[in-house]
Design an enzyme around this catalytic site. Structure first.
Site, PDB file in Angstrom:
ATOM      1  N   HIS A  37      19.351 -12.367  -0.127  1.00  0.00           N
ATOM      2  CA  HIS A  37      19.866 -11.681   1.069  1.00  0.00           C
ATOM      3  C   HIS A  37      18.873 -11.818   2.227  1.00  0.00           C
ATOM      4  CE1 HIS A  37      21.912  -9.110  -2.141  1.00  0.00           C
ATOM      5  NE2 HIS A  37      22.929  -9.520  -1.411  1.00  0.00           N
ATOM      6  N   GLN A  61      37.755  -6.470  -3.354  1.00  0.00           N
ATOM      7  CA  GLN A  61      37.422  -7.735  -4.018  1.00  0.00           C
ATOM      8  C   GLN A  61      37.096  -7.562  -5.500  1.00  0.00           C
ATOM      9  OE1 GLN A  61      34.106  -8.373  -1.166  1.00  0.00           O
ATOM     10  NE2 GLN A  61      32.996  -9.219  -2.903  1.00  0.00           N
TER      11      GLN A  61
HETATM   12  P1  AMP Z   1      26.481 -10.066  -1.954  1.00  0.00           P
HETATM   13  O1  AMP Z   1      25.673  -8.889  -1.519  1.00  0.00           O
HETATM   14  O2  AMP Z   1      26.288 -10.430  -3.387  1.00  0.00           O
HETATM   15  O3  AMP Z   1      27.935  -9.952  -1.554  1.00  0.00           O
HETATM   16  O4  AMP Z   1      25.920 -11.326  -1.160  1.00  0.00           O
HETATM   17  C1  AMP Z   1      25.792 -11.301   0.240  1.00  0.00           C
HETATM   18  C2  AMP Z   1      25.424 -12.692   0.704  1.00  0.00           C
HETATM   19  O5  AMP Z   1      24.206 -13.085   0.087  1.00  0.00           O
HETATM   20  C3  AMP Z   1      26.470 -13.756   0.346  1.00  0.00           C
HETATM   21  O6  AMP Z   1      26.612 -14.666   1.430  1.00  0.00           O
HETATM   22  C4  AMP Z   1      25.854 -14.422  -0.856  1.00  0.00           C
HETATM   23  O7  AMP Z   1      26.267 -15.766  -1.016  1.00  0.00           O
HETATM   24  C5  AMP Z   1      24.379 -14.363  -0.488  1.00  0.00           C
HETATM   25  N1  AMP Z   1      23.532 -14.517  -1.682  1.00  0.00           N
HETATM   26  C6  AMP Z   1      23.631 -13.846  -2.851  1.00  0.00           C
HETATM   27  N2  AMP Z   1      22.710 -14.290  -3.742  1.00  0.00           N
HETATM   28  C7  AMP Z   1      22.019 -15.276  -3.114  1.00  0.00           C
HETATM   29  C8  AMP Z   1      20.949 -16.142  -3.495  1.00  0.00           C
HETATM   30  N3  AMP Z   1      20.401 -16.096  -4.704  1.00  0.00           N
HETATM   31  N4  AMP Z   1      20.491 -17.037  -2.588  1.00  0.00           N
HETATM   32  C9  AMP Z   1      21.049 -17.101  -1.349  1.00  0.00           C
HETATM   33  N5  AMP Z   1      22.056 -16.310  -0.925  1.00  0.00           N
HETATM   34  C10 AMP Z   1      22.543 -15.420  -1.784  1.00  0.00           C
END
Ligand code: AMP
Length: 279
Positions: A37, A61
């Site tokens: 993040h 979702q």
């Molecule tokens: P989330 O909070 O899981 O919905 O993720 C929020 C954003 O962070 C989304 O665009 C995800 O693709 C990105 N994200 C989650 N894990 C990673 C990671 N390991 N590396 C890069 N971006 C990430």
């Protein structure tokens, strides 16, 4: 950092910044921040004057029986990490602010939403496109940053932006990994010690696939089968899918080419992990 809970306050702030000629970068999240993040927040910071991060665990979702109720949360820690990343506004609306009583409207990107993860999580991407479209309308950013970790999500968002004429540039940030290669994810917290230890095989299998491609193998079935065999050396792994697809419309391909990618979803116990690698 300004913590904002309502659409109206956020929109007032954005309007003020825009009237000063400032550009706005946006990172949508469900919180429980890790370096993945933070890397997206850093990209937004590099490219824009103002960074807005949303923190909203989006119920539409999650299917019934998925992990909505137990999704990890730690607001105090997230707040500190967002401050350290130089975020200007952390938008954390309550459920009613986003889905008021009588909410009826959903956005669905056909085809792309019913393959790969969408085959197994039927309404997931409809929930994602709906919340992201709503957040885009509320925040009205110049750019929005998404992680390649959720590659299918990023491709669907790009298509939605194109199809619905959102004047927003979508930028993808690379997958940030733990030292042993496992892709960082809020859901890694669910893994037991044994599961966590074995789950590193996912990235090992994907890296091996890339090595095979680099050494001249381009038959997608062979590469997929080798990924499967490698992951199956971990006795706690339950493979949901392994696919090799092109990066534009996520069609399955027979011949692996540079720019295509392998995507996998693997369960460890009740925890569903996804990962991918670009060839
Ligand atoms: P989330 O909070 O899981 O919905 O993720 C929020 C954003 O962070 C989304 O665009 C995800 O693709 C990105 N994200 C989650 N894990 C990673 C990671 N390991 N590396 C890069 N971006 C990430």
């Amino acid at each position: 950092m300004n913590i904002i809970k309502t659409n109206s306050v956020l929109q007032k702030e954005i309007k003020r910044y825009k009237s000063e000629g400032k550009t706005v970068g946006f990172v949508p999240t469900m919180g429980f921040f890790h370096e993945g993040h933070l890397s997206l927040m850093n990209i937004a910071k590099e490219k824009c004057d103002i960074v807005v991060v949303s923190l909203f665990v989006n119920p539409t979702q999650f299917a019934p029986g998925e992990d909505l109720d137990i999704y990890p949360r730690n607001f105090e820690k997230d707040e500190k990490l967002a401050i350290s990343a130089g975020v200007d506004m952390l938008f954390c609306p309550d459920l009613d602010e986003i889905y008021p009583k009588g909410y009826l409207t959903y956005i669905y990107t056909e085809q792309l939403s019913s393959i790969l993860c969408g085959k197994f999580r039927k309404e997931h991407f409809q929930g994602v496109t709906t919340i992201v479209a709503k957040l885009f309308n509320i925040v009205q950013p110049d750019i929005a940053v998404f992680g390649q970790k959720d590659y299918q999500q990023a491709i669907i968002i790009k298509r939605m932006v194109r199809d619905l004429n959102f004047p927003i540039k979508i930028i993808l940030g690379p997958i940030i990994r733990e030292r042993d290669g496992i892709a960082m994810s809020s859901r890694n917290k669910y893994l037991s010690k044994d599961e966590r230890d074995q789950a590193k095989i996912i990235n090992i299998a994907l890296k091996k696939a890339k090595e095979e491609f680099d050494s001249g193998i381009n038959d997608a079935n062979i590469i997929k089968e080798n990924i499967r065999k490698k992951i199956q050396t971990s006795d706690l792994a339950r493979i949901e899918y392994i696919e090799i697809v092109n990066s534009v419309n996520l069609d399955s391909i027979k011949r692996v080419k540079s720019g295509t990618f392998a995507a996998v979803a693997v369960y460890y116990g009740k925890t569903r992990l996804i990962d991918n690698i670009n060839f």
